[in-house]
Design an enzyme around this catalytic site. Structure first.
Site, PDB file in Angstrom:
ATOM      1  CB  CYS A 137       0.384  -6.100 -19.913  1.00  0.00           C
ATOM      2  SG  CYS A 137       0.057  -7.752 -19.730  1.00  0.00           S
TER       3      CYS A 137
ATOM      4  CD  GLU B 260       0.061 -14.995 -18.104  1.00  0.00           C
ATOM      5  OE1 GLU B 260       0.449 -14.452 -16.859  1.00  0.00           O
ATOM      6  OE2 GLU B 260      -1.098 -15.181 -18.543  1.00  0.00           O
TER       7      GLU B 260
ATOM      8  CG  HIS C 122      -2.348  -0.743   0.920  1.00  0.00           C
ATOM      9  ND1 HIS C 122      -2.620  -1.066  -0.097  1.00  0.00           N
ATOM     10  CD2 HIS C 122      -2.618  -2.430   1.901  1.00  0.00           C
ATOM     11  CE1 HIS C 122      -4.094  -1.726  -0.195  1.00  0.00           C
ATOM     12  NE2 HIS C 122      -3.621  -2.309   1.112  1.00  0.00           N
TER      13      HIS C 122
ATOM     14  CG  ASN D  31       5.633  -9.179 -14.693  1.00  0.00           C
ATOM     15  OD1 ASN D  31       6.211  -8.378 -16.084  1.00  0.00           O
ATOM     16  ND2 ASN D  31       4.301  -8.245 -13.944  1.00  0.00           N
ATOM     17  CG  ASP D  32       3.248 -15.390 -13.960  1.00  0.00           C
ATOM     18  OD1 ASP D  32       4.302 -15.300 -13.915  1.00  0.00           O
ATOM     19  OD2 ASP D  32       1.985 -14.952 -13.976  1.00  0.00           O
TER      20      ASP D  32
ATOM     21  NE  ARG E 159      -5.195 -11.503 -15.273  1.00  0.00           N
ATOM     22  CZ  ARG E 159      -3.881 -10.631 -14.743  1.00  0.00           C
ATOM     23  NH1 ARG E 159      -2.438 -11.631 -14.954  1.00  0.00           N
ATOM     24  NH2 ARG E 159      -3.875 -11.343 -13.864  1.00  0.00           N
TER      25      ARG E 159
END
Length: 586
Positions: A511, A440, A198, A463-464, A341
């Site tokens: 992305c 991915e 956060h 990312n993956d 998604r």
């Protein structure tokens, strides 16, 4: 040595970009020593009343903070506090605390800590870093209850001087939001946390440089010392030398000038000097980020993660609840495309369902589309909500972690069945919308030509993809150094997907954090990508570079880089070219 003490340096995680220099203000919130003792049978009822009072007081405190945040430009963070208020009523917390007090006759403070520890463990195996970070919410709520039980009212309204660098072990969401609402803070340093904590989210939204995960920095930095931090690279300097300080202040002036120039481009398209158009869209975690997305000139949402709807609760969200959430985002984006998604979690993270046995390796287990296909009722509820929401905006639907053509066909069959159901029921839905997939896994990449005949678009989830192709856990510090977006193997896979998409005549986007790095974004442009989705704050910098480059020269750069062998060589080559060609821009 400086008059303030020795020069020290620390390294953490760059959580909010920018350089900051200021005097340290150290918040020393030491963890309370929680008492533990047995209760006499006659004291149990009184202890239960103490818990009830502490919960009510905690709720009132959070209501007050939320009301403060809703007044003015911090209103978008008020929902974080609402999530904490909901935890105060969660039976998994409240009923279990009462049960322990009643059956084991243990004092309330210790019972709260015990239950919180158990709940935190539920988050440990969550693959997605954003949701794994949410275990800190449990800690903050438990700490508030315990402090109220012990008569130590949490103090979020600290008097912090302007332009200070706030240093703490951690900041609660309430503290972070109020801190940045009431005070002009130069920067933030915390010992713990990640890019999805956060503190990081609030800092990015308020454009305040921040470094998190700096280990024990708060134990070595003292209030009043000069602190400089680089929120991009994750570096911290305490008592820098005068020549270092001069360079840092110059960097701040240059960054301010760059930001001012970049903001002028907000409403302009990303078009290269030789006329190639690139669509720059944003990744979205939750609706509170929407003002930030629009402020940075995003042309749409390239990845709207829906997982937040399914966590921190005891039941699966209803169709109506999901409809409200999707509709809110679509209406806020006012006709701009929003790529939703479907759920990308494993079954052990979604409450209210039959439990699957604990998986030894969740990253390679029943997650993403695999999980949804194993839970058709849950999947169809989400698909029905998305279909209904499509009547309120420009929807694109995306299935995650597709590795086989069969998975995609099955998912599309569910979608069409839901469309037929809603038609029979007389429920309005929007026009047909594009249905695409995230690539991915290496398996998905190498059958992209086959998948292209079944999908309306591709989105490369780097990312993956990097994690799976390099066989590394990106959260494991021991192998994190291998996570290199410009590895030749990764670039070749991206090149193959782009080529497959072009041959099939379908759009290809990307992305992932890779898109938000200026050097990597140039490489992606040179590989033929015409759409990229990233953290919204990175859009102005990427747009500015693309508007000053030509595709021809970037393609030549990428061709040279692809002749090299190591990721380090590729990175050095690209960044050296960037410095020579655009020294005034970077």
């Amino acid at each position: 040595m400086s008059a303030d003490g020795p020069r020290l340096s620390f390294h953490g995680i760059g959580a909010s970009p920018g350089v900051a220099v200021g005097r340290a203000f150290v918040i020393d919130w030491k963890r309370l020593r929680t008492p533990r003792y047995r209760l006499a049978p006659k004291d149990v009822e009184g202890e239960l009343m103490r818990v009830k009072t502490a919960l009510e007081l905690s709720n009132l405190q959070l209501e007050d903070i939320k009301a403060q945040l809703e007044q003015g430009d911090a209103s978008d963070h008020a929902m974080i506090l609402e999530a904490h208020r909901l935890m105060l009523h969660d039976p998994m917390l409240v009923d279990e605390v009462r049960r322990i007090i009643g059956t084991e006759r243990i004092n309330a403070e210790w019972a709260v800590r015990r239950v919180a520890r158990k709940l935190r463990h539920l988050f440990d195996n969550i693959e997605d870093p954003y949701f794994r970070e949410r275990k800190s919410d449990v800690e903050f709520v438990a700490d508030r209850i315990v402090r109220n039980l012990m008569g130590q009212v949490p103090d979020e309204d600290l008097q912090i001087p302007s332009d200070a660098v706030v240093v703490a072990r951690d900041l609660s969401p309430a503290s972070a939001a109020l801190l940045l609402k009431h005070t002009r803070v130069a920067g933030i340093v915390t010992d713990v946390g990640g890019q999805t904590s956060h503190t990081a989210i609030v800092a990015r939204a308020r454009a305040t440089p921040a470094v998190v995960g700096a280990h024990r920095a708060s134990e070595h930095i003292h209030t009043g010392q000069t602190v400089a931090l680089d929120g991009t690279r994750g570096r911290i300097l305490v008592n820098p030398h005068p020549d270092e300080l001069a360079l840092l202040r110059q960097a701040i002036r240059e960054q301010e000038a760059f930001d001012a120039e970049a903001r002028k481009l907000r409403d302009l398209p990303a078009v290269s000097t030789d006329g190639h158009r690139v669509t720059l869209v944003a990744n979205l975690e939750f609706a509170e980020e929407l003002p930030d997305v629009l402020a940075h000139g995003a042309e749409g949402i390239g990845l709207y993660r829906t997982e937040f709807l399914f966590l921190d609760r005891d039941t699966v969200p209803s169709e109506e609840e999901q409809l409200r959430a999707y509709r809110q985002v679509l209406e806020a984006m006012d006709g701009r495309p929003v790529t939703i998604r479907t759920l990308d979690l494993g079954g052990d993270k979604v409450r209210g369902l039959k439990r699957h046995e604990k998986e030894p390796n969740p990253a390679l287990g029943l997650r993403g589309l695999r999980f949804c296909l194993s839970q058709p009722e849950l999947f169809r509820t989400q698909l029905r909500a998305i279909l209904r929401a499509s009547a309120y905006g420009n929807v694109r639907l995306m299935f995650p972690m597709v590795a086989t053509v069969g998975e995609l066909r099955e998912a599309r069959a569910h979608l069409e069945a839901c469309r037929t159901e809603l038609g029979r029921e007389g429920v309005p839905v929007g026009a047909r919308f594009p249905v695409g997939i995230m690539l991915e896994t290496p398996a998905g990449v190498w059958i992209a030509d086959r998948l292209a005949s079944e999908a309306d678009f591709f989105s490369i989830g780097t990312n993956d993809l990097i994690q799976y192709s390099m066989a590394i856990d990106r959260q494991n510090r021991e192998v994190a150094y291998l996570y290199r977006p410009l590895h030749l193997g990764v670039l070749r896979m991206i090149e193959h997907v782009v080529r497959s998409g072009k041959e099939a005549g379908i759009p290809v986007s990307l992305c992932g954090e890779m898109a938000g790095d200026v050097a990597s974004a140039l490489v992606l442009f040179g590989l033929g990508l015409n759409s990229m989705s990233m953290t919204s704050t990175r859009i102005p910098a990427v747009k500015r570079i693309l508007r000053h480059a030509s595709r021809a020269e970037v393609e030549a750069l990428v061709a040279e880089a692809m002749q090299l062998s190591t990721a380090e060589e590729v990175e050095r080559h690209v960044r050296a070219w960037l410095d020579r060609r655009f020294s005034e821009l970077v």
